[in-house]
Design an enzyme around this catalytic site. Sequence first.
Site, PDB file in Angstrom:
ATOM      1  CG  ASP A 140      -9.936  -9.516  -4.875  1.00  0.00           C
ATOM      2  OD1 ASP A 140     -10.423  -8.987  -3.862  1.00  0.00           O
ATOM      3  OD2 ASP A 140      -8.932 -10.250  -4.837  1.00  0.00           O
ATOM      4  CG  ASN A 141     -10.832 -13.806  -3.633  1.00  0.00           C
ATOM      5  OD1 ASN A 141     -10.091 -13.790  -4.612  1.00  0.00           O
ATOM      6  ND2 ASN A 141     -10.381 -13.749  -2.397  1.00  0.00           N
TER       7      ASN A 141
ATOM      8  CG  ASP B 214      -8.179 -17.129  -5.298  1.00  0.00           C
ATOM      9  OD1 ASP B 214      -7.232 -17.915  -5.159  1.00  0.00           O
ATOM     10  OD2 ASP B 214      -8.023 -15.894  -5.340  1.00  0.00           O
TER      11      ASP B 214
END
Length: 466
Positions: A261-262, A271
């Site tokens: 998800d990063n 992030d």
Amino acid sequence: MPYKPQIEPGKTDYKPDVQITSLGEKIGDAAVPADFPAHILRFRNGRWDQSVGLQRLSDEQWLAHFGKFDPLPDNLAPPLALRYHGHQFRTYNPEIGDGRGFLFAQLRDQEDRLMDLGTKGSGTTPWSRAGDGRLTLKGGVREILATEMLEALGVNTSKTFSLVETGEKLMRGDEPSPTRSAVMTRLSHGHIRIGTFQRIAYEKNEALMHQLVGYCLEQYYGGAQTEHPATELFAKVTQQVARLAGSYMTAGFVHGVLNTDNINISGESFDYGPWRFTPYWEPGFTAAYFDHESLYCFARQPEALHWNLAQFASALRLIADSNPLVATLESFPKAYGTAFTEHFCWRLGVRSEGFERDRDLVVAAEKGLAAKTIEIDRFFHNWGRMEDIAKPDDDMSEFAEFRALVACRQRERMPVSDYWQRPDPCSMHIDEVESIWSAIADDDNWRPLDDKISQIRDMGHALRNG
């Protein structure tokens, strides 16, 4: 092909272009910005605001948009908390999404690229779970330092666009509490993640998967060129992620949380949480105190990114054949090796001469650096100053092979900038990060941060132009 750093900011007019809504309601959920008790402007990116036509905003207008989140003209209203899943330290989590941020605006830059303004610490969303949706001021300061340093070192990274202190006291278990609060806005070339595709595959939504593939090709890669857009997108993302991995290693950077998800589909790093720069070429150097197995340590980052791409391929199998996806996945090690050597030569300031010759040079340099007799930044700085890679009273024989190979290489960059006249390199190690924060926390002294940003930008200018 020699490495080329990312584009420099230029001036343009404000050009809103809300493309994300074309993906429909399932891409994200309406979010309500938090009502903060204070709005104190702590950082405004005077390099990149002009690239999206927002340089003319007064500080008061800036705070209205990036502290209170009044919508920009003809832009998103309300903002969207994007939906996604993700592998977190290789454990699949279907319960995540934008939990303390949202997509605030989309607009075109001076290169006509679609850019996103996304937030961190802007309040709770439908995906906050038990979190408070807030960001510590220290976390915002650390993200400024990470993005400025990585940009200077030629890494494709999001830009910290704004940091506003918000007047709340936050409780955190990993730093002295209560601590000051902030809201941050980042500028990036998209917020679509591998985890976005994983969610759609999990839900078996073929129509949305086709739509998202087309969106990513159109907005990040110039449009589809073949009759197999999903495999085409995977090939393009693989190349960009390989470049990211190579640049991380040359920079000595450890992201710390390379979960799916990063990982951005544009190949742009973003992030930043527990990041660190390793002082020495230390394979096991780990940034996150909670990474108990060193899954994302310095040397394992290319492996981690390769693993993440495998999860992306698995998601795309919803609409694509396996064989071309597997073939592209197997091409990653070579793509990474090429990207790493090209970026290494760029930081050295020598001309790339093809993978085979570049590899010999870089392997020789790695062998020398692995002895830990010289810090990574000092190594590159000494070479940039046209100094011998050596210390007084020590011939550093571990660099003998490197010296012989580099002596035959043509320079791409000559040390004409004032930066190269300084005896010490511009580094970003944890002691200095903590010192910069201590000045703010103890005395509300922002001068060390301002001075460091200036030093970093001077280094970036020298690396680009000599």
